[in-house]
Design a protein around this motif. Structure first.
Motif, PDB file in Angstrom:
ATOM      1  N   THR A 171     -18.097 -14.797  21.132  1.00 19.47           N
ATOM      2  CA  THR A 171     -17.631 -16.160  21.380  1.00 19.47           C
ATOM      3  C   THR A 171     -16.466 -16.216  22.362  1.00 19.47           C
ATOM      4  O   THR A 171     -16.069 -17.308  22.773  1.00 19.47           O
ATOM      5  CB  THR A 171     -17.198 -16.828  20.060  1.00 19.47           C
ATOM      6  N   TRP A 199     -28.863 -22.077  19.311  1.00 17.74           N
ATOM      7  CA  TRP A 199     -27.841 -21.526  18.425  1.00 17.74           C
ATOM      8  C   TRP A 199     -26.439 -21.797  18.965  1.00 17.74           C
ATOM      9  O   TRP A 199     -26.209 -21.818  20.173  1.00 17.74           O
ATOM     10  CB  TRP A 199     -28.019 -20.020  18.281  1.00 17.74           C
ATOM     11  N   ASP A 200     -25.502 -22.018  18.048  1.00 15.81           N
ATOM     12  CA  ASP A 200     -24.087 -22.044  18.375  1.00 15.81           C
ATOM     13  C   ASP A 200     -23.344 -21.422  17.206  1.00 15.81           C
ATOM     14  O   ASP A 200     -23.960 -20.879  16.280  1.00 15.81           O
ATOM     15  CB  ASP A 200     -23.595 -23.468  18.680  1.00 15.81           C
ATOM     16  N   ILE A 201     -22.013 -21.487  17.225  1.00 18.06           N
ATOM     17  CA  ILE A 201     -21.233 -20.800  16.195  1.00 18.06           C
ATOM     18  C   ILE A 201     -21.458 -21.373  14.803  1.00 18.06           C
ATOM     19  O   ILE A 201     -21.128 -20.728  13.803  1.00 18.06           O
ATOM     20  CB  ILE A 201     -19.729 -20.832  16.528  1.00 18.06           C
ATOM     21  N   SER A 202     -22.042 -22.575  14.708  1.00 18.55           N
ATOM     22  CA  SER A 202     -22.306 -23.173  13.395  1.00 18.55           C
ATOM     23  C   SER A 202     -23.680 -22.816  12.849  1.00 18.55           C
ATOM     24  O   SER A 202     -24.011 -23.171  11.721  1.00 18.55           O
ATOM     25  CB  SER A 202     -22.171 -24.699  13.481  1.00 18.55           C
ATOM     26  N   SER A 203     -24.488 -22.098  13.628  1.00 15.18           N
ATOM     27  CA  SER A 203     -25.830 -21.736  13.179  1.00 15.18           C
ATOM     28  C   SER A 203     -25.739 -20.764  12.003  1.00 15.18           C
ATOM     29  O   SER A 203     -24.845 -19.923  11.954  1.00 15.18           O
ATOM     30  CB  SER A 203     -26.610 -21.100  14.324  1.00 15.18           C
ATOM     31  N   PRO A 204     -26.665 -20.869  11.048  1.00 12.74           N
ATOM     32  CA  PRO A 204     -26.589 -20.080   9.813  1.00 12.74           C
ATOM     33  C   PRO A 204     -26.492 -18.570  10.024  1.00 12.74           C
ATOM     34  O   PRO A 204     -25.798 -17.889   9.284  1.00 12.74           O
ATOM     35  CB  PRO A 204     -27.878 -20.447   9.084  1.00 12.74           C
ATOM     36  N   HIS A 253     -25.467 -17.003  12.931  1.00 13.56           N
ATOM     37  CA  HIS A 253     -24.682 -16.632  14.107  1.00 13.56           C
ATOM     38  C   HIS A 253     -23.819 -15.409  13.847  1.00 13.56           C
ATOM     39  O   HIS A 253     -23.534 -14.624  14.762  1.00 13.56           O
ATOM     40  CB  HIS A 253     -23.794 -17.802  14.557  1.00 13.56           C
ATOM     41  N   SER A 254     -23.414 -15.209  12.602  1.00 17.25           N
ATOM     42  CA  SER A 254     -22.602 -14.030  12.267  1.00 17.25           C
ATOM     43  C   SER A 254     -23.352 -12.733  12.510  1.00 17.25           C
ATOM     44  O   SER A 254     -22.744 -11.671  12.657  1.00 17.25           O
ATOM     45  CB  SER A 254     -22.152 -14.095  10.805  1.00 17.25           C
ATOM     46  N   HIS A 257     -16.341 -13.088  10.845  1.00 18.41           N
ATOM     47  CA  HIS A 257     -17.350 -13.284   9.801  1.00 18.41           C
ATOM     48  C   HIS A 257     -17.585 -11.950   9.082  1.00 18.41           C
ATOM     49  O   HIS A 257     -18.714 -11.510   8.899  1.00 18.41           O
ATOM     50  CB  HIS A 257     -18.664 -13.801  10.396  1.00 18.41           C
TER      51      HIS A 257
END
Length: 389
Positions: A256, A290-295, A297-298, A305
């Motif tokens: 990120t 996808w972005d940083i809020s996607s389930p 993404h970690s 995370h």
């Protein structure tokens, strides 16, 4: 939103840019050699390290501009004696229950487990049926868009050095690389291949999990963390056991970080990384939408995370590399959630000394970090003994 490719990745601009790059290359090389002769221009580095770092930076900028693709093949080639083709259909019944491919590995129906070419360093394990005391499963660097495992030049200095120091074979899979024009190569393709290689060691070669060490440099380190997370969070569904230990060499932990922040980093003059390479890798590897809020993404950007695993983790970094801060943050974050983590820092060297210790003239540092990893494995190796089947 459609992903935009570099204008220099399309013809005729690609041809024109490549022609120009090659035409001016001799003059640029001469300028680099001369520029770093005075010690004042080298940021406390040797002439060899400064020149090698700048040359890598030059190559990666060209590769990024034209979105260079590393040719891949499922044929043995010159590495026939070290080559193995791993077929997920033959390793395990992927239609059975439980399947090793579940959860995040099923987020894109178009991306399915595929055959993986892999290569042994220094040589394959014995074929007498006796599992070796240790095997390293190593994933190569390249921002998920470059790199390979077929030759020592692609694999770098580290895998062979690791094999010799730990006196064990190292298996390097050529996981699928991502590119912007083929979205079926984004996540979870590489992680599927990592699971395939791990299950190959477990079920085809019958190597106990306590004998397997996961290892990865740069993007390969990111992939190791993703595999550890997958085993931890999906283990009950997949029945995948924990490996003996994990070795992370300059891991790409935070996808990120903006390109501008990378280009403005205090270590930008002592490293070969730059924001454009980051953007190319992130845009190619990250699934559409996808972005940083996607389930999940970690699974592609672990920093921030962190998760608890009983697998001991070794992280190596250099104080002169751009990703240094993210390595420290990852180590502290994993320690905060209860993981056993050892962070090893060297004073000088760009990103991924594990890959380029010989190229950078840093063999002393390279051998030191390999030695520290060996001590780490020996010290923590039996920690998983009681929890493995």
């Amino acid at each position: 939103m459609a992903i935009q490719r570099s204008q220099f990745a399309k013809h005729p601009f690609k041809f024109l840019f490549t022609t120009w790059f090659l035409a001016v290359l001799p003059f640029r090389l001469a300028g680099i050699v001369i520029y770093y002769l005075p010690s004042a221009t080298r940021a406390n580095r040797s002439w060899r390290q400064a020149v090698a770092t700048k040359l890598l930076n030059l190559w990666f900028k060209f590769a990024t501009a034209v979105e260079f693709r590393t040719p891949k093949s499922l044929n043995p080639g010159a590495e026939a004696d070290r080559f193995v083709l791993i077929d997920p259909d033959k390793v395990v019944d992927i239609t059975s229950s439980p399947s090793p491919y579940t959860g995040p590995l099923t987020t894109n129906p178009a991306i399915k487990p595929a055959k993986v070419a892999a290569f042994w360093y220094e040589s394959p394990p014995p074929t007498d049926g006796t599992p070796p005391p240790l095997v390293v499963l190593h994933f190569h660097a390249g921002a998920y868009v470059l790199g390979g495992a077929r030759t020592a030049m692609e694999a770098g200095w580290g895998p062979l050095a690791l094999s010799k120091k730990l006196t064990c074979p190292v298996l390097m899979p050529e996981y699928r690389l991502s590119n912007k024009s083929d979205r079926s190569t984004s996540f979870p393709a590489a992680l599927q291949d990592a699971v395939t290689a791990y299950t190959y060691l477990l079920h085809t070669l019958n190597i106990p999990a306590r004998n397997i060490i996961l290892s990865g440099d740069s993007a390969g380190g990111n992939l190791v963390v993703a595999l550890l997370r997958y085993i931890t969070e999906s283990g009950e569904q997949t029945l995948l056991p924990n490996p003996r230990a994990a070795l992370l060499w300059s891991p790409w932990a935070d996808l990120t970080t903006p390109a501008g922040e990378i280009d403005a980093h205090r270590n930008v003059h002592s490293d070969f990384l730059f924001g454009g390479l980051r953007d190319w890798g992130v845009e190619s590897y990250t699934p559409d939408g996808w972005d940083i809020s996607s389930p999940y993404h970690s699974n592609i950007s672990p920093a921030g995370h962190e998760f608890r695993t009983s697998v001991p983790i070794f992280i190596q970094t250099s104080k002169q590399e751009i990703l240094y801060d993210s390595h420290v943050a990852l180590a502290r974050g994993m320690q905060d959630v209860g993981c056993s983590v050892e962070l090893v820092e060297i004073e000088t060297g760009p990103h991924d000394v594990f890959l380029g210790a010989e190229l950078f003239g840093l063999l002393e540092d390279g051998n030191e970090i390999i030695g520290r990893a060996n001590e780490f494995v020996l010290r923590h190796g039996d920690a998983q003994e009681g929890s493995q089947g």
